[in-house]
Design a protein around this motif. Structure first.
Motif, PDB file in Angstrom:
ATOM      1  N   THR A 191      16.480 -58.672   3.065  1.00 57.52           N
ATOM      2  CA  THR A 191      16.524 -58.415   4.512  1.00 57.52           C
ATOM      3  C   THR A 191      17.938 -58.239   5.054  1.00 57.52           C
ATOM      4  O   THR A 191      18.100 -57.863   6.213  1.00 57.52           O
ATOM      5  CB  THR A 191      15.862 -59.562   5.292  1.00 57.52           C
ATOM      6  OG1 THR A 191      16.591 -60.783   5.070  1.00 57.52           O
ATOM      7  CG2 THR A 191      14.418 -59.750   4.856  1.00 57.52           C
ATOM      8  N   HIS A 195      15.187 -56.987  14.316  1.00 53.10           N
ATOM      9  CA  HIS A 195      16.269 -56.459  13.494  1.00 53.10           C
ATOM     10  C   HIS A 195      17.587 -56.539  14.257  1.00 53.10           C
ATOM     11  O   HIS A 195      17.625 -56.337  15.480  1.00 53.10           O
ATOM     12  CB  HIS A 195      16.005 -55.003  13.114  1.00 53.10           C
ATOM     13  CG  HIS A 195      14.782 -54.798  12.278  1.00 53.10           C
ATOM     14  ND1 HIS A 195      14.823 -54.635  10.909  1.00 53.10           N
ATOM     15  CD2 HIS A 195      13.469 -54.752  12.621  1.00 53.10           C
ATOM     16  CE1 HIS A 195      13.596 -54.487  10.445  1.00 53.10           C
ATOM     17  NE2 HIS A 195      12.754 -54.555  11.461  1.00 53.10           N
ATOM     18  N   GLN A 234      23.730 -56.112   8.817  1.00 52.52           N
ATOM     19  CA  GLN A 234      22.371 -55.747   9.207  1.00 52.52           C
ATOM     20  C   GLN A 234      21.409 -56.787   8.654  1.00 52.52           C
ATOM     21  O   GLN A 234      21.532 -57.191   7.499  1.00 52.52           O
ATOM     22  CB  GLN A 234      22.013 -54.355   8.677  1.00 52.52           C
ATOM     23  CG  GLN A 234      22.912 -53.245   9.181  1.00 52.52           C
ATOM     24  CD  GLN A 234      22.677 -51.920   8.478  1.00 52.52           C
ATOM     25  OE1 GLN A 234      22.117 -51.863   7.390  1.00 52.52           O
ATOM     26  NE2 GLN A 234      23.108 -50.835   9.108  1.00 52.52           N
ATOM     27  N   ASN A 235      20.445 -57.189   9.496  1.00 53.32           N
ATOM     28  CA  ASN A 235      19.510 -58.213   9.046  1.00 53.32           C
ATOM     29  C   ASN A 235      18.179 -58.029   9.758  1.00 53.32           C
ATOM     30  O   ASN A 235      18.098 -57.328  10.775  1.00 53.32           O
ATOM     31  CB  ASN A 235      20.063 -59.612   9.340  1.00 53.32           C
ATOM     32  CG  ASN A 235      19.475 -60.667   8.409  1.00 53.32           C
ATOM     33  OD1 ASN A 235      18.546 -60.398   7.644  1.00 53.32           O
ATOM     34  ND2 ASN A 235      20.014 -61.877   8.468  1.00 53.32           N
ATOM     35  N   SER A 236      17.137 -58.622   9.218  1.00 56.02           N
ATOM     36  CA  SER A 236      15.836 -58.625   9.876  1.00 56.02           C
ATOM     37  C   SER A 236      15.252 -60.025   9.800  1.00 56.02           C
ATOM     38  O   SER A 236      15.508 -60.767   8.836  1.00 56.02           O
ATOM     39  CB  SER A 236      14.880 -57.605   9.245  1.00 56.02           C
ATOM     40  OG  SER A 236      14.565 -57.959   7.908  1.00 56.02           O
ATOM     41  N   ASN A 271      21.763 -55.118  14.036  1.00 55.73           N
ATOM     42  CA  ASN A 271      22.705 -54.158  13.453  1.00 55.73           C
ATOM     43  C   ASN A 271      24.023 -54.324  14.205  1.00 55.73           C
ATOM     44  O   ASN A 271      24.209 -53.761  15.275  1.00 55.73           O
ATOM     45  CB  ASN A 271      22.152 -52.741  13.594  1.00 55.73           C
ATOM     46  CG  ASN A 271      23.043 -51.710  12.924  1.00 55.73           C
ATOM     47  OD1 ASN A 271      24.005 -52.055  12.234  1.00 55.73           O
ATOM     48  ND2 ASN A 271      22.738 -50.440  13.125  1.00 55.73           N
ATOM     49  N   GLY A 275      10.245 -58.959   9.632  1.00 56.63           N
ATOM     50  CA  GLY A 275      10.603 -57.609  10.028  1.00 56.63           C
ATOM     51  C   GLY A 275      10.359 -57.276  11.480  1.00 56.63           C
ATOM     52  O   GLY A 275      10.539 -56.133  11.896  1.00 56.63           O
TER      53      GLY A 275
END
Length: 400
Positions: A178, A230, A221-223, A232, A227
């Motif tokens: 992720t 998110h 960047q991660n989630s 960014n 999901g």
């Protein structure tokens, strides 16, 4: 100072290239069957997708103090070619048919070319990636990330403050399934210092070009929540004119729950010299400078918030809305709040074919620009109604 930074970057890049070459040798030894691959052997091409992006519309527009007018217009006519040569090497090319293909003076690409890059993935889990060529900058923004056919008006931040597509080198690392982090080195502009200013009606004045007109993005960047949410985020430092630096922080956030999707972008930029040229042009007009004789201003601030919401009513119908507010000003001259830009739209989309990315859309698009009393410029207003169609046409798909 610039020379020391340059030598430091060159040392790091040379070290990485040596590491990359060792990785290639290791890969060849571990997987001897892949030695048969060659760029001339089309059977080595594992995956290829060719898509054609098209968008055309009927516009009816009214600008302040200008007569109403309407027209048919092609907004997008693009080919997107991307694929995997093998498990480690991929590529992407995207170009606009309705933009100039003349080479730009700094990177020898063109304004018609958005992408032309190679990505090499390596490591025991292919968790590392290196990308080289013309690519999108890793700015923390979901406004830039969204498919261009679905965004009907862009913010000043995307249009002027950043340079969205540029020749660059990227090194990224996949921390987990992720999370990704990385660094990107890029050309601050696609044209040389003099050509860029001249083509936009500016003169250099007392400014001289940087000996290292290169910028750097650090990105994360991660989630989260399976999901649903998110992030960014990015930090940027760059130089266009000698001894003047730009610092930018961009925080992109996206939420997707069921039929609801939304993003919220926050951005801040301090430009030692305003190479975005947006506020410098307005300040030049306010001072009475003649056209083609504007000068870049120092210590310019850009701040903004942009949000978009979309709701999928059913398989065929969706609605979306967008609102952005951007403030710009001078940190040391006149006022920190000289210009306010409002962008907004409300739209409805109808997709008659569930299996095809083809849609009709109807939208109201607006833009309002207000100036402070220090500039004494009249406000600008745009009202536009559009009726159009867009199609992401899959021309060719190969999977082996």
């Amino acid at each position: 100072m610039a020379l020391l930074v340059f030598l430091f970057l060159m040392r790091k890049i040379i070290t990485f290239i040596a590491f990359l070459l060792n990785s290639i040798v290791f890969y060849a030894q571990e997987y001897p069957l892949e030695r048969k691959d060659s760029l001339e052997d089309t059977s080595s091409n594992k995956k290829t997708n060719i898509d054609f992006y098209f968008q055309a519309e009927l516009q009816a527009s009214k600008r302040k103090e200008q007569p109403f007018h309407s027209q048919f217009q092609i907004n997008y006519a693009q080919f997107n070619i991307q694929g995997d040569y093998n498990k480690n090497l991929s590529y992407r090319i995207r170009f606009k048919l309705n933009r100039s293909f003349s080479p730009t003076s700094l990177d020898n690409a063109s304004f018609g070319m958005d992408f032309a890059y190679l990505t090499y993935s390596f490591g025991n889990r292919r968790q590392w990636e290196a990308r080289v060529g013309k690519q999108y900058v890793m700015v923390g923004s979901y406004e830039l990330d969204i498919h261009p056919l679905y965004e009907y008006i862009y913010s000043d931040y995307i249009n002027y403050v950043i340079n969205p597509f540029t020749t660059a080198f990227l090194l990224g690392y996949k921390v987990s399934d992720t999370q990704r982090v990385g660094i990107q080195f890029y050309n601050t502009q696609n044209q040389s210092f003099g050509d860029y200013l001249k083509s936009n009606g500016f003169v250099s004045g007392s400014f001289v070009p940087s000996k290292l007109p290169i910028g750097t993005y650090l990105y994360w960047q991660n989630s989260f929540f399976s999901g649903a949410f998110h992030t960014n985020y990015s930090y940027n430092i760059s130089q266009f004119a000698k001894d003047y630096y730009t610092h930018m922080i961009s925080l992109g956030n996206q939420l997707h729950i069921g039929n609801h999707k939304a993003y919220l972008d926050l951005m801040y930029a301090h430009q030692g010299v305003d190479h975005g040229l947006l506020l410098s042009r307005d300040m030049g007009i306010s001072r009475g400078l003649p056209e083609n004789n504007y000068v870049m201003e120092k210590d310019i601030l850009y701040r903004g918030i942009v949000s978009r919401y979309e709701y999928q009513i059913n398989k065929n119908w969706s609605v979306s809305a967008k609102m952005g507010v951007e403030l710009s000003g001078s940190q040391k001259k006149l006022n920190k709040h000289l210009r306010t830009n409002y962008t907004y739209f409300l739209s409805g989309q109808y997709e008659p074919f569930i299996t095809q990315d083809f849609r009709f859309y109807f939208a109201y698009i607006g833009n309002t620009i207000e100036y402070s009393k220090e500039l004494s410029l009249p406000y600008k207003q745009l009202h536009r109604v559009v009726l159009g169609a867009s199609y992401n046409l899959p021309v060719l798909k190969i999977n082996k």
